[in-house]
Motif scaffolding. Sequence first.
Motif, PDB file in Angstrom:
ATOM      1  N   UNK A  45       0.839  -1.204   0.000  1.00 29.73           N
ATOM      2  CA  UNK A  45       0.000   0.000   0.000  1.00 29.73           C
ATOM      3  C   UNK A  45       0.874   1.254   0.000  1.00 29.73           C
ATOM      4  N   UNK A  46       1.873   1.250   0.885  1.00 30.94           N
ATOM      5  CA  UNK A  46       2.745   2.433   0.969  1.00 30.94           C
ATOM      6  C   UNK A  46       3.596   2.573  -0.288  1.00 30.94           C
ATOM      7  N   UNK A  47       4.129   1.458  -0.783  1.00 29.21           N
ATOM      8  CA  UNK A  47       4.937   1.523  -2.007  1.00 29.21           C
ATOM      9  C   UNK A  47       4.102   2.041  -3.178  1.00 29.21           C
ATOM     10  N   UNK A  48       2.869   1.531  -3.270  1.00 29.58           N
ATOM     11  CA  UNK A  48       1.983   2.007  -4.335  1.00 29.58           C
ATOM     12  C   UNK A  48       1.789   3.510  -4.239  1.00 29.58           C
ATOM     13  N   UNK A  49       1.616   3.972  -3.015  1.00 29.05           N
ATOM     14  CA  UNK A  49       1.424   5.412  -2.806  1.00 29.05           C
ATOM     15  C   UNK A  49       2.695   6.191  -3.189  1.00 29.05           C
ATOM     16  N   UNK A  50       3.870   5.655  -2.884  1.00 26.18           N
ATOM     17  CA  UNK A  50       5.114   6.371  -3.219  1.00 26.18           C
ATOM     18  C   UNK A  50       5.234   6.553  -4.739  1.00 26.18           C
ATOM     19  N   UNK A  51       4.968   5.500  -5.496  1.00 28.19           N
ATOM     20  CA  UNK A  51       5.057   5.619  -6.962  1.00 28.19           C
ATOM     21  C   UNK A  51       3.976   6.560  -7.493  1.00 28.19           C
ATOM     22  N   UNK A  52       2.793   6.457  -6.921  1.00 31.91           N
ATOM     23  CA  UNK A  52       1.694   7.305  -7.396  1.00 31.91           C
ATOM     24  C   UNK A  52       1.979   8.779  -7.101  1.00 31.91           C
ATOM     25  N   UNK A  53       2.507   9.076  -5.923  1.00 32.16           N
ATOM     26  CA  UNK A  53       2.824  10.464  -5.573  1.00 32.16           C
ATOM     27  C   UNK A  53       3.984  10.983  -6.435  1.00 32.16           C
TER      28      UNK A  53
END
Lengths: 217, 217
Positions: A184-192
């Motif tokens: 979840x956090x990794x997905x958010x890092x790439x998305x941001x």
Amino acid sequence: MRDEFRADLQIVSQLLVDMAEGIRAAMRQATRALLTADRRAAETVIERDAEIDDLYRHVEERVCDLLARQAPVASDLRAMITALHVAADLERMGDLADHVAKTALRRHPSPAVPAELRPIFTDMAAIADRMAEKIASVLAKPDVAVAAELDRVDDAMDDLHRSLFAVLLGEDWPYGVETAIDATLLGRFYERFADHAVNTAEHVIYLITGETTPPAN
Amino acid sequence: MRDEFRADLQIVSQLLVDMAEGIRAAMRQATRALLTADRRAAETVIERDAEIDDLYRHVEERVCDLLARQAPVASDLRAMITALHVAADLERMGDLADHVAKTALRRHPSPAVPAELRPIFTDMAAIADRMAEKIASVLAKPDVAVAAELDRVDDAMDDLHRSLFAVLLGEDWPYGVETAIDATLLGRFYERFADHAVNTAEHVIYLITGETTPPAN
């Protein structure tokens, strides 16, 4: 005065291109750390984040110096304010690469990303890399068409982000909560990372056309 | 000229205070939406985010106008650049309140936060509110001591963030992956809200003392 301004602006532009290339390299290496449990790659990203922060400070100092010495107006002033915005976005993109690297390091020597999610993160990383490449390109040579493409590429990132959640929430998700939290956090890092690339593109478009878009969420 | 600059600066400061009060109200209301499944509160936060974005644009326009008309130098120039940074941080804090509200709305009428996590999110929200209050206060009346307190308050937020993960990763976590994902993202929203508050405080300290700290991660 005018020639001096052009020369100074050129230096600021080059610093921004250096930042964009720096964060592109950082995210590539962070992804390698993540997908191949490459400890050295992760450590390199974390060590080198300070270089991106230094470039950010250089941009700020240069712009402030230029504003004080030359008191630009109209489009020259707009170029200075844009440089500050772009530098802030790029600095944050560097932080996000650093966060990916730290996640890889925290799970090392285990991979932070299980086999089922590797294709999604490989694709997210490929898009992030394309976006960073385009950003470096439009900063070196401002081009509305190339900058506008970033928004379309970001849609692909959003699609991947949704498919990531579909996998995590599937009934057959076998990895438990800890791996889901990491993903979840990794997905958010790439998305941001992609969001900041879009912001950067919007600033460049504003610089060229004088037309602004509302701040992104 | 000098009096005119002071008057303009006062207007910019007031816009920043308005933004700080706006994001404080938004996060309070987003938290209410989250913890009491209050649909109307969530919708209000989402609707009113545009007002914060408008204030952000007003700050930018005012600052650009001021730079063009008055060509400030030294500490006056520093005040202008600081205003841009602070406005960007506050705008982002508004987005994070919006994200909390949207999470509440997505799960409505179910609560997005299960009983076990309510105390942690109640405490995170209380800290976020204290930070936003201090930010509004130092923007109205710059004060190094008050600004420096933000960093200490942020340590409490980081502790809560860690205890959130301890609960999510406990062997007796009964709620499955979806609730854990929501809680992970919500935890990140509050933590980032606090990070931006600390950034804002650092900008204010820089404005007063001329001393900078490295960009936060």
